[in-house]
Design a protein around this motif. Sequence first.
Motif, PDB file in Angstrom:
ATOM      1  N   UNK A   1       0.843  -1.195   0.000  1.00 20.67           N
ATOM      2  CA  UNK A   1       0.000   0.000   0.000  1.00 20.67           C
ATOM      3  C   UNK A   1       0.879   1.245   0.000  1.00 20.67           C
ATOM      4  N   UNK A   2       0.278   2.371  -0.297  1.00 19.65           N
ATOM      5  CA  UNK A   2       0.985   3.650  -0.242  1.00 19.65           C
ATOM      6  C   UNK A   2       0.922   4.213   1.174  1.00 19.65           C
ATOM      7  N   UNK A   3       1.973   4.956   1.514  1.00 20.30           N
ATOM      8  CA  UNK A   3       1.978   5.614   2.818  1.00 20.30           C
ATOM      9  C   UNK A   3       0.781   6.529   2.939  1.00 20.30           C
TER      10      UNK A   3
ATOM     11  N   UNK B   1      -9.108  -2.008   3.036  1.00 21.18           N
ATOM     12  CA  UNK B   1     -10.028  -2.910   3.754  1.00 21.18           C
ATOM     13  C   UNK B   1      -9.373  -4.280   3.885  1.00 21.18           C
ATOM     14  N   UNK B   2      -9.431  -4.835   5.096  1.00 21.24           N
ATOM     15  CA  UNK B   2      -8.863  -6.152   5.376  1.00 21.24           C
ATOM     16  C   UNK B   2      -9.913  -6.979   6.116  1.00 21.24           C
ATOM     17  N   UNK B   3      -9.947  -8.270   5.803  1.00 20.75           N
ATOM     18  CA  UNK B   3     -10.996  -9.098   6.404  1.00 20.75           C
ATOM     19  C   UNK B   3     -10.579 -10.557   6.465  1.00 20.75           C
ATOM     20  N   UNK B   4     -11.311 -11.309   7.301  1.00 20.38           N
ATOM     21  CA  UNK B   4     -11.205 -12.766   7.379  1.00 20.38           C
ATOM     22  C   UNK B   4     -12.626 -13.314   7.308  1.00 20.38           C
TER      23      UNK B   4
ATOM     24  N   UNK C   1      -6.088   2.591   8.351  1.00 25.52           N
ATOM     25  CA  UNK C   1      -5.483   3.847   7.897  1.00 25.52           C
ATOM     26  C   UNK C   1      -3.985   3.777   8.207  1.00 25.52           C
ATOM     27  N   UNK C   2      -3.165   3.637   7.158  1.00 24.73           N
ATOM     28  CA  UNK C   2      -1.741   3.399   7.347  1.00 24.73           C
ATOM     29  C   UNK C   2      -0.991   4.707   7.633  1.00 24.73           C
ATOM     30  N   UNK C   3       0.144   4.556   8.304  1.00 21.66           N
ATOM     31  CA  UNK C   3       1.083   5.674   8.516  1.00 21.66           C
ATOM     32  C   UNK C   3       2.213   5.524   7.486  1.00 21.66           C
TER      33      UNK C   3
END
Length: 267
Positions: A215-217, A222-225, A255-257
Amino acid sequence: YIVTPTANSCPGNTTNIVVTVNPTPILNNTLTPADVCSNTVFSYTPTSLTTGTTFNWTRAAVTNITPLGPTSGTDNPNETLVNTTVAPIAVTYEYALSANGCSNVQNVVVNIKPEPATPVISGKADLCTGETNIVYDVPANASSVFSWTVPAAVGTKTFDFNTNAIIINAAAVAGSGNISMFETNSYGCTGPAGLKAVEVHAPSAVSSITGNDTVCALSSGIYSVPLNAGSVYAWTLPLGASLTGDPASNSITINFSTFSGNISVKE
């Protein structure tokens, strides 16, 4: 009896009078039969050495004994008496005996011992396979003995000294069953069983997390199981990342850093 009438000093003819003396009927049984536990049939079969004796009984109302009464009948009462207290109660049956025109009344007294109340078992209803040192207990009673049964589908007892508490280890595979416990009090009476329904759950299979692995900074994704009904999920995020949505859900937005890292989840 030989009766000789006499008049003016002259004896008359003798007469024989035969009188039959019938015995008074009495009970040939003990008048104080063995104590019985509450909620148990009281059986007493009256007998007499006098042939042809009939037996009629009555029982007056007795406080804290049910059925309340008065009750009556013939021969054996066969009554199921319930003592609603925590101490023995004496119950009197009055027997009226009759044979050959002779009658008699005798009292038969039996003690009705109390039984323990139905226990409520405290402890976990849901276990994980292999879980250890799980405690189940009921209210303590120093004078009672407690008999526990744990089905193999639930687990194995590791501590049981016939007290009010046990310790178990859960079964190694998923299953379910009822833990049961009988309490026997100091009067030797055993109450109804207490039951605790327990289900042993196997852990969910390891699932792959769906979502982008690059991913971009400062972007979001969305992540799931896979969703398993009734499950809750705990997510671990890379340094500086935040979560949007229900943190216990199987699907979240991250939300990535500016830091990379691993995403993991426990179900």
